[in-house]
Write a protein that holds these residues in place. Structure first.
Motif, PDB file in Angstrom:
ATOM      1  N   GLN A 161       0.831  -1.216   0.000  1.00 61.56           N
ATOM      2  CA  GLN A 161       0.000   0.000   0.000  1.00 61.56           C
ATOM      3  C   GLN A 161       0.865   1.267   0.000  1.00 61.56           C
ATOM      4  O   GLN A 161       0.494   2.281   0.589  1.00 61.56           O
ATOM      5  N   ARG A 162       1.999   1.216  -0.671  1.00 64.48           N
ATOM      6  CA  ARG A 162       2.882   2.383  -0.733  1.00 64.48           C
ATOM      7  C   ARG A 162       3.157   2.801  -2.168  1.00 64.48           C
ATOM      8  O   ARG A 162       4.063   3.580  -2.433  1.00 64.48           O
ATOM      9  N   PHE A 163       2.348   2.320  -3.110  1.00 63.01           N
ATOM     10  CA  PHE A 163       2.619   2.598  -4.513  1.00 63.01           C
ATOM     11  C   PHE A 163       2.200   4.016  -4.880  1.00 63.01           C
ATOM     12  O   PHE A 163       1.139   4.508  -4.467  1.00 63.01           O
ATOM     13  N   SER A 164       3.043   4.655  -5.661  1.00 62.00           N
ATOM     14  CA  SER A 164       2.735   5.932  -6.280  1.00 62.00           C
ATOM     15  C   SER A 164       3.689   6.103  -7.463  1.00 62.00           C
ATOM     16  O   SER A 164       4.807   5.575  -7.442  1.00 62.00           O
ATOM     17  N   PRO A 165       3.279   6.806  -8.494  1.00 62.16           N
ATOM     18  CA  PRO A 165       4.176   6.998  -9.647  1.00 62.16           C
ATOM     19  C   PRO A 165       5.489   7.657  -9.258  1.00 62.16           C
ATOM     20  O   PRO A 165       6.533   7.355  -9.841  1.00 62.16           O
ATOM     21  N   GLU A 166       5.448   8.560  -8.286  1.00 60.39           N
ATOM     22  CA  GLU A 166       6.677   9.233  -7.876  1.00 60.39           C
ATOM     23  C   GLU A 166       7.665   8.258  -7.238  1.00 60.39           C
ATOM     24  O   GLU A 166       8.871   8.292  -7.522  1.00 60.39           O
TER      25      GLU A 166
END
Length: 293
Positions: A161-166
């Motif tokens: 639950q730590r996904f982000s494009p950055e």
């Protein structure tokens, strides 16, 4: 006394004037032009007329031809400069692989201890392509391994639950920066050690990019078996990669000009090879430990 009515000859001026006719709802275009103020033609017809004049103008045609010539010359200059710094033929050599080579090379990277002959094969003083020589470095496996590492990192971050494009972009850029820094350090070390060999930037980039295979195995094992499995896979892949780097770089750096050279130079070559190999576990751990929890 004569009585005159209020409606006589002069009384007509008191009559109310008739209302003007209402304007037409649509313009009359039967004459070819719409009713524009001042009798000008419609804008669409004017634009079409201007475009036709522009295309028929010899000065405009000459300007377009000159611009096309400038663009063509610029393209040729770009291609010439690109071929000057990056040889396409040399780059094709590092992607000349097949399925059998990829499978054997991956096995060699995971378990290199039983491999005996580490010398590259030559034909008429020309090195054989990777598909014909298992010891030849390639850029296909590092490239595909890097893409797989980025995808695996995205999956690991999504599970946590730590996904982000950055964050994913930071992982990819960090992995590339470390490889480029390692290649620059190796080039500087070879220059300072005055090592005469056929190692090019592509060779060093290939050897440095093989660490992505160990990174993939470590992260995948950590996702399946937890942190304990991650550290076991990290220890195995790091030791295998260190052994592979020492044997490959030492053999590749020991060219004909360096054989039988001074003892200090040979020691510098050995220290450089050992330093490059010892640095691999640190990079693998730094790029993968945050993906496994």
């Amino acid at each position: 006394m004569a009585y005159h009515s209020g409606y006589g000859v002069h009384g007509s001026k008191h009559r109310t004037r008739a209302a003007p006719d209402p304007p037409p709802l649509f313009d009359d275009t039967s004459g070819g032009y719409s009713s524009q103020p001042g009798g000008y033609p419609a804008p669409g017809v004017d634009v079409a007329f201007s475009v036709n004049n522009l295309l028929g103008d010899p000065v405009a045609n000459m300007a377009m031809a000159y611009g096309t010539s400038i663009a063509s010359q610029g393209k040729d200059i770009v291609h010439k400069e690109l071929h000057r710094f990056v040889s396409v033929n040399k780059l094709k050599y590092f992607f000349a692989v097949d399925t059998a080579y990829v499978a054997k090379k991956l096995g060699l990277l995971v378990f290199p201890y039983t491999h005996q002959n580490w010398k590259m094969q030559y034909s008429h003083d020309v090195p054989l392509p990777p598909r014909k020589d298992l010891n030849a470095p390639d850029l296909y496996i590092p490239t595909m391994a890097f893409i797989t590492y980025v995808l695996l990192a995205g999956m690991a971050l999504g599970i946590q639950q730590r996904f982000s494009p950055e964050v994913l972009g930071l992982c990819a850029s960090t992995a590339l920066v470390w490889v480029f820094m390692e290649v620059l350090a190796l080039l500087l070390g070879l220059y300072l050690a005055t090592v005469r060999s056929e190692l090019s930037t592509f060779h060093l980039l290939a050897y440095s990019g093989y660490k992505y295979v160990g990174m993939i195995l470590s992260v995948l094992t950590g996702l399946l078996f937890g942190s304990d499995g991650y550290y076991v896979a990290l220890a195995w892949t790091s030791s295998a990669l260190m052994y592979f780097i020492v044997r490959s770089l030492r053999t590749a750096a020991s060219g004909p000009d360096s054989m039988g050279g001074p003892a200090p130079r040979q020691r510098l070559q050995l220290y450089l090879t050992l330093g490059a190999a010892a640095f691999q576990p640190l990079i693998i751990y730094w790029l993968t430990f945050h993906l496994v929890r």
